[in-house]
Write an enzyme that holds these catalytic residues in place. Structure first.
Site, short mmCIF file in Angstrom:
data_model
loop_
_atom_site.label_atom_id
_atom_site.label_comp_id
_atom_site.label_asym_id
_atom_site.label_seq_id
_atom_site.Cartn_x
_atom_site.Cartn_y
_atom_site.Cartn_z
N PRO A 9 1.07 -0.85 0.16
CA PRO A 9 0.13 -0.07 0.03
C PRO A 9 1.18 1.34 -0.23
CG PRO A 9 0.11 -1.03 2.20
CD PRO A 9 0.98 -1.69 0.98
N MET A 10 0.63 2.39 -1.10
CA MET A 10 1.78 3.73 -0.84
C MET A 10 0.87 4.51 -1.27
SD MET A 10 4.99 1.85 -3.35
CE MET A 10 4.24 1.02 -4.17
N GLN A 33 -6.24 -0.26 2.74
CA GLN A 33 -5.55 -0.39 4.21
C GLN A 33 -6.16 0.72 5.07
OE1 GLN A 33 -1.68 1.24 4.85
NE2 GLN A 33 -0.90 -0.99 5.16
N CYS A 91 2.99 3.34 9.59
CA CYS A 91 3.59 4.75 8.23
C CYS A 91 4.42 5.33 9.26
CB CYS A 91 2.62 4.95 7.72
SG CYS A 91 3.17 7.06 6.73
N LYS A 135 0.04 -4.75 9.19
CA LYS A 135 1.59 -3.86 8.62
C LYS A 135 2.23 -2.99 9.89
CE LYS A 135 4.16 -2.72 4.09
NZ LYS A 135 4.58 -1.56 4.62
N ASN A 171 9.19 -7.38 4.00
CA ASN A 171 9.17 -5.92 3.08
C ASN A 171 10.03 -4.93 3.03
OD1 ASN A 171 7.41 -3.05 3.47
ND2 ASN A 171 7.47 -4.44 1.50
N GLY A 203 7.61 -2.75 -2.67
CA GLY A 203 7.00 -1.12 -2.19
C GLY A 203 7.31 -0.75 -3.90
N ARG A 204 8.42 0.64 -3.40
CA ARG A 204 8.80 1.31 -4.35
C ARG A 204 9.52 0.75 -5.43
NH1 ARG A 204 12.84 4.13 -0.41
NH2 ARG A 204 12.22 2.24 1.02
#
Length: 340
Positions: A17-18, A71, A102, A141, A204, A228-229
């Protein structure tokens, strides 16, 4: 690997999730390239409860992208519980994920996200409240801990499991690290090897290549890897990784309109153009192009091309699809030559 009844197959790859990245168009593309499950942008519980349109829009999902997780984050158990119920009623996600990781100041600094690593009792209260309130599997997460002196993840993982979560994703950094330095997978492996843990553990952090994905499964024994990135401007990374992990079951290559062979430089450029179209169709021309600029700026397809600066700036300043696509076609022979 299964999250309750949801079978994600062997060695699954998940899209992280981003914020401002994992919109529905991007999620669909990643699913078609081999992501076993995709996650929405994170959504503030308070905003959902207040009915903020921008947050409610993030709940849009479609059947093609399932299984999909939404999320949410927040610091008040009642608000997060109410938001979770609203999410299930409106979107019926396959999984509801709680963001306890986060690190950005506007979230963690207010006691939500990774900020809850400093208030574990509240984190657990939120988790129990949501698990008891919704019928779908609830996952979480989080990170290794708040800082180097408080890496609590091995104990915290057990506590979250005891609250009823169906799977746990661990980012291999502390909150104080933000996104700097290298992700430490050692403690992720310790959580997975803990004989008291019986739910799936997802790793992750810093997974950017097929070899790194394979090593994460083999060295640390995780049930899934979240990427992710590394997906910025590179949704085909899932195809690269999936094909390496499952050599006898290649993903299809014709997921975007293209006259070029899958994984060729020309094909990858067509994938980026498909992202542009999807973003514009979902929003509008001007804002859709703004939204996709992060991917165009980050894509490895353009890295290292000689004398590319002016053309790159022009692409990032384009305001219409026609203008942007004309510039991308100017890039095509450069990309082809550079990656030959």
């Amino acid at each position: 690997m299964k999250i309750r009844h949801i079978d994600l197959g062997e060695r699954p790859l998940l899209l992280a999730p981003m914020e401002d990245v994992t919109d529905i168009g991007f999620r669909l593309l990643c699913r078609r390239f081999g992501a076993a499950m995709v996650y929405s942008e994170f959504v503030a519980a308070d905003a959902l409860v207040r009915g903020v349109n921008r947050s409610l829009e993030k709940l849009t999902v479609c059947d093609e992208e399932r299984p999909v997780a939404i999320q949410i984050y927040g610091k008040e158990p009642s608000a997060v519980r109410d938001a979770a119920q609203l999410v299930v009623e409106r979107a019926n996600p396959d999984v509801l994920d709680l963001n306890f990781g986060c690190p950005v100041k506007r979230v963690a600094g207010k006691g939500a996200g990774a900020g809850l690593l400093q208030d574990v009792p509240r984190m657990l209260e939120i988790t129990r409240a949501v698990v008891d309130a919704v019928p779908v599997p609830v996952t979480a997460k989080t990170r290794l801990g708040w800082d180097q002196n408080s890496k609590i993840i091995v104990t915290l993982a057990e506590q979250l499991q005891d609250c009823g979560i169906a799977a746990l994703t661990i980012h291999g950094r502390t909150r104080s690290q933000m996104y700097t330095g290298q992700a430490d997978w050692t403690l992720i492996g310790d959580v997975k090897r803990n004989p008291r843990m019986h739910i799936p553990v997802v790793g992750n952090g810093d997974i950017t290549t097929p070899d790194e994905a394979r090593a994460a499964f083999e060295r640390y024994g995780v049930d899934a890897v979240m990427v992710g990135r590394a997906t910025f401007g590179r949704p085909w990374v899932f195809k690269e990784m999936y094909d390496a992990l499952h050599p006898d079951a290649h993903t299809v290559g014709d997921v975007v309109p293209s006259d070029y062979p899958p994984m060729s430089p020309d094909w990858k450029l067509d994938v980026l153009k498909a992202q542009v179209r999807s973003s514009v169709e979902r929003i509008d021309e001007y804002r859709g192009i703004l939204h996709i600029r992060r991917h165009l700026a980050a894509t490895p397809l353009f890295k290292g091309i000689p004398n590319f600066r002016e053309l790159r700036i022009a692409m990032l300043r384009a305001t219409t699809v026609n203008e942007l696509f004309e510039l991308m076609e100017q890039v095509r022979p450069l990309v082809r030559e550079h990656h030959a």
